[in-house]
Design a protein around this motif. Sequence first.
Motif, PDB file in Angstrom:
ATOM      1  N   ALA A 125      -2.544  14.326  14.815  1.00 22.20           N
ATOM      2  CA  ALA A 125      -3.792  14.801  14.208  1.00 22.20           C
ATOM      3  C   ALA A 125      -3.899  14.433  12.731  1.00 22.20           C
ATOM      4  N   LEU A 126      -2.918  13.733  12.179  1.00 23.25           N
ATOM      5  CA  LEU A 126      -2.917  13.476  10.738  1.00 23.25           C
ATOM      6  C   LEU A 126      -3.764  12.272  10.353  1.00 23.25           C
ATOM      7  N   VAL A 127      -4.354  12.390   9.174  1.00 20.39           N
ATOM      8  CA  VAL A 127      -5.165  11.325   8.597  1.00 20.39           C
ATOM      9  C   VAL A 127      -4.577  11.027   7.227  1.00 20.39           C
ATOM     10  N   TYR A 128      -4.320   9.747   6.961  1.00 15.11           N
ATOM     11  CA  TYR A 128      -3.661   9.333   5.728  1.00 15.11           C
ATOM     12  C   TYR A 128      -4.610   8.508   4.863  1.00 15.11           C
ATOM     13  N   LEU A 129      -4.452   8.635   3.547  1.00 14.43           N
ATOM     14  CA  LEU A 129      -5.226   7.827   2.606  1.00 14.43           C
ATOM     15  C   LEU A 129      -4.259   6.948   1.826  1.00 14.43           C
ATOM     16  N   SER A 189      -4.899  17.065   7.893  1.00 17.53           N
ATOM     17  CA  SER A 189      -5.276  17.137   9.306  1.00 17.53           C
ATOM     18  C   SER A 189      -6.789  17.263   9.459  1.00 17.53           C
ATOM     19  N   VAL A 190      -7.491  17.371   8.328  1.00 19.52           N
ATOM     20  CA  VAL A 190      -8.952  17.457   8.339  1.00 19.52           C
ATOM     21  C   VAL A 190      -9.515  16.140   7.809  1.00 19.52           C
ATOM     22  N   GLU A 191     -10.160  15.396   8.691  1.00 19.21           N
ATOM     23  CA  GLU A 191     -10.600  14.043   8.350  1.00 19.21           C
ATOM     24  C   GLU A 191     -11.634  14.011   7.226  1.00 19.21           C
ATOM     25  N   TYR A 192     -12.556  14.958   7.207  1.00 18.57           N
ATOM     26  CA  TYR A 192     -13.600  14.912   6.181  1.00 18.57           C
ATOM     27  C   TYR A 192     -13.029  15.101   4.775  1.00 18.57           C
ATOM     28  N   GLU A 193     -11.914  15.822   4.626  1.00 19.11           N
ATOM     29  CA  GLU A 193     -11.291  15.971   3.311  1.00 19.11           C
ATOM     30  C   GLU A 193     -10.816  14.614   2.799  1.00 19.11           C
ATOM     31  N   VAL A 194     -10.233  13.824   3.684  1.00 15.41           N
ATOM     32  CA  VAL A 194      -9.760  12.491   3.302  1.00 15.41           C
ATOM     33  C   VAL A 194     -10.943  11.590   2.976  1.00 15.41           C
ATOM     34  N   GLU A 195     -12.024  11.701   3.744  1.00 12.16           N
ATOM     35  CA  GLU A 195     -13.239  10.920   3.475  1.00 12.16           C
ATOM     36  C   GLU A 195     -13.812  11.261   2.101  1.00 12.16           C
ATOM     37  N   TRP A 208       0.858  -1.182   0.000  1.00 14.99           N
ATOM     38  CA  TRP A 208       0.000   0.000   0.000  1.00 14.99           C
ATOM     39  C   TRP A 208       0.897   1.235   0.000  1.00 14.99           C
ATOM     40  N   VAL A 209       0.402   2.312  -0.597  1.00 15.25           N
ATOM     41  CA  VAL A 209       1.163   3.555  -0.648  1.00 15.25           C
ATOM     42  C   VAL A 209       0.255   4.717  -0.234  1.00 15.25           C
ATOM     43  N   CYS A 210       0.829   5.640   0.538  1.00 14.79           N
ATOM     44  CA  CYS A 210       0.083   6.812   0.985  1.00 14.79           C
ATOM     45  C   CYS A 210       0.066   7.843  -0.137  1.00 14.79           C
ATOM     46  N   ILE A 211      -1.127   8.277  -0.513  1.00 21.88           N
ATOM     47  CA  ILE A 211      -1.242   9.272  -1.593  1.00 21.88           C
ATOM     48  C   ILE A 211      -1.750  10.618  -1.100  1.00 21.88           C
ATOM     49  N   LEU A 212      -2.199  10.670   0.162  1.00 25.19           N
ATOM     50  CA  LEU A 212      -2.756  11.915   0.677  1.00 25.19           C
ATOM     51  C   LEU A 212      -2.635  11.932   2.190  1.00 25.19           C
ATOM     52  N   GLU A 213      -2.276  13.089   2.744  1.00 22.39           N
ATOM     53  CA  GLU A 213      -2.293  13.266   4.194  1.00 22.39           C
ATOM     54  C   GLU A 213      -2.838  14.649   4.505  1.00 22.39           C
TER      55      GLU A 213
END
Length: 91
Positions: free
Chosen positions: A57-61, A20-26, A13-18
């Motif tokens: 506080a980070l959220v990763y996709l 601090s706002v969870e809804y943006e990642v969603e 798996w590879v991270c393509i987005l990080e």
Amino acid sequence: MFDGPKPSDINNWVCILERSVEYEVELVKGYLANRNIPSNILSKRDSAYSLTVGETALVYLYVPKEYEEEARRALEELDEQDFEDLDDSSL
């Protein structure tokens, strides 16, 4: 000394987005799902304190490695579309 927070290494798996706002990642996860690109979210947000700054506080996709190129292209198209929508609304 500090390079900043880095996404976790996850096999195949590879991270393509990080963000601090969870809804943006969603929202991006939903956009990729509509394009049949599988993805998973890894949140390092500290739910006990609801911190919104720093590494806790980070959220990763993440996407599977075989979808990385397609997912990055989709993100570029999404960014371009946002700018086009902004230009159209200002007329």
